[in-house]
Motif scaffolding. Structure first.
Motif, short mmCIF file in Angstrom:
data_model
loop_
_atom_site.label_atom_id
_atom_site.label_comp_id
_atom_site.label_asym_id
_atom_site.label_seq_id
_atom_site.Cartn_x
_atom_site.Cartn_y
_atom_site.Cartn_z
N MET A 205 0.89 -1.18 0.05
CA MET A 205 0.16 0.16 -0.09
C MET A 205 0.97 1.27 -0.11
O MET A 205 0.56 2.05 -0.79
N PHE A 206 2.07 1.17 0.79
CA PHE A 206 2.63 2.36 0.82
C PHE A 206 3.87 2.31 -0.21
O PHE A 206 4.69 1.37 0.04
N ASP A 207 4.05 3.30 -0.99
CA ASP A 207 4.96 3.38 -2.05
C ASP A 207 5.80 4.54 -1.89
O ASP A 207 5.31 5.69 -1.79
N GLN A 208 6.98 4.39 -1.92
CA GLN A 208 7.80 5.69 -1.77
C GLN A 208 7.77 6.73 -2.84
O GLN A 208 8.06 7.81 -2.66
N ASP A 209 7.25 6.29 -4.09
CA ASP A 209 7.09 7.08 -5.10
C ASP A 209 5.51 7.86 -5.26
O ASP A 209 5.46 8.85 -5.97
N GLU A 210 4.82 7.46 -4.24
CA GLU A 210 3.54 8.15 -4.20
C GLU A 210 3.52 9.19 -3.29
O GLU A 210 4.31 9.24 -2.45
N GLU A 211 2.63 10.17 -3.40
CA GLU A 211 2.68 11.56 -2.49
C GLU A 211 2.30 10.83 -0.96
O GLU A 211 1.44 10.10 -0.97
N ARG A 212 2.90 11.50 -0.03
CA ARG A 212 2.73 11.04 1.34
C ARG A 212 2.31 12.76 1.95
O ARG A 212 2.74 13.50 1.46
N PHE A 213 1.68 12.26 3.14
CA PHE A 213 1.54 13.62 3.88
C PHE A 213 1.01 13.24 5.28
O PHE A 213 1.08 12.28 5.52
N ALA A 214 1.68 14.55 6.12
CA ALA A 214 0.95 14.30 7.47
C ALA A 214 0.04 15.46 7.60
O ALA A 214 0.15 16.37 7.00
N THR A 215 -0.91 15.34 8.58
CA THR A 215 -1.99 16.48 8.56
C THR A 215 -1.37 17.63 9.07
O THR A 215 -0.24 17.69 9.33
N LEU A 216 -2.04 18.77 8.94
CA LEU A 216 -1.26 20.01 8.91
C LEU A 216 -1.22 20.31 10.63
O LEU A 216 -0.34 20.87 10.70
N GLY A 217 -2.11 19.69 11.38
CA GLY A 217 -2.00 19.99 12.64
C GLY A 217 -0.56 19.17 13.10
O GLY A 217 0.01 19.74 13.97
N LEU A 218 -0.62 17.88 12.57
CA LEU A 218 0.75 17.28 13.32
C LEU A 218 1.88 18.05 12.68
O LEU A 218 2.76 17.97 13.46
N ALA A 219 1.83 18.46 11.48
CA ALA A 219 3.11 19.03 10.93
C ALA A 219 3.34 20.05 11.63
O ALA A 219 4.59 20.65 11.81
N ALA A 220 2.33 21.02 12.18
CA ALA A 220 2.59 22.04 12.92
C ALA A 220 3.17 21.95 14.47
O ALA A 220 3.97 22.71 15.17
N LYS A 221 2.65 20.66 14.96
CA LYS A 221 3.29 20.49 16.57
C LYS A 221 4.67 19.58 16.37
O LYS A 221 5.22 19.59 17.61
N GLY B 196 6.01 -4.72 4.11
CA GLY B 196 6.44 -6.21 3.78
C GLY B 196 6.51 -6.69 5.11
O GLY B 196 6.68 -8.28 4.94
N VAL B 197 6.54 -6.52 6.34
CA VAL B 197 6.12 -7.23 7.48
C VAL B 197 4.98 -7.30 7.93
O VAL B 197 4.35 -8.38 8.28
N VAL B 198 4.12 -6.35 8.01
CA VAL B 198 2.75 -6.14 8.38
C VAL B 198 1.88 -5.62 7.42
O VAL B 198 2.39 -4.69 6.59
N ARG B 199 0.61 -5.84 7.35
CA ARG B 199 -0.25 -5.30 6.36
C ARG B 199 -0.44 -3.77 6.86
O ARG B 199 -0.80 -3.44 8.25
N LEU B 200 -0.28 -2.68 6.05
CA LEU B 200 -0.41 -1.17 6.28
C LEU B 200 -1.70 -0.84 5.65
O LEU B 200 -1.99 -0.91 4.30
N PRO B 201 -2.66 -0.40 6.48
CA PRO B 201 -3.85 0.05 5.91
C PRO B 201 -3.56 1.56 5.33
O PRO B 201 -2.50 1.94 5.42
N ARG B 202 -4.50 2.20 4.90
CA ARG B 202 -4.39 3.34 4.33
C ARG B 202 -4.21 4.57 5.22
O ARG B 202 -3.49 5.44 4.92
N VAL B 203 -4.50 4.49 6.63
CA VAL B 203 -4.32 5.41 7.51
C VAL B 203 -3.66 4.82 8.56
O VAL B 203 -4.26 3.94 9.06
N LEU B 204 -2.49 5.31 9.05
CA LEU B 204 -1.69 4.69 9.81
C LEU B 204 -1.79 5.62 11.17
O LEU B 204 -1.82 6.88 11.06
N GLN B 205 -1.84 4.86 12.31
CA GLN B 205 -1.47 5.78 13.75
C GLN B 205 -0.41 5.25 14.50
O GLN B 205 -0.39 4.18 14.56
N PHE B 206 0.19 6.07 14.83
CA PHE B 206 1.24 5.88 15.65
C PHE B 206 1.13 6.78 17.24
O PHE B 206 0.54 7.78 17.24
#
Length: 74
Positions: A1-17, A36-46
């Motif tokens: 699902m996550f490809d280094q060539d695809e667009e990535r972003f963090a939310t504006l609030g997260l990027a500000a903090k 490649g180790v675990v299934r990665l959904p479209r939205v990730l939370q850490f």
């Protein structure tokens, strides 16, 4: 699902903090440790944990595994 060539972003609030080094560290964790180790959904939370003057990133792989990564930033 996550490809280094695809667009990535963090939310504006997260990027500000969060420092850009932390956000970049999370992308590195995704690319080097999770893809490649675990299934990665479209939205990730850490969870970010301040521990011993450093930042630890915790990821719950849908209850299959909980992984923690220490970032080289403080």
């Amino acid at each position: 699902m996550f490809d280094q060539d695809e667009e990535r972003f963090a939310t504006l609030g997260l990027a500000a903090k969060l420092p850009s080094a932390v956000i970049d560290g999370i992308w590195d964790i995704i690319d080097q440790n999770l893809k490649g180790v675990v299934r990665l959904p479209r939205v990730l939370q850490f969870a970010l944990i301040a521990r011993n003057g450093q930042v630890t990133v915790a990821f719950d792989a849908q209850h299959d595994a909980i992984m923690e990564f220490d970032l080289p930033v403080n």
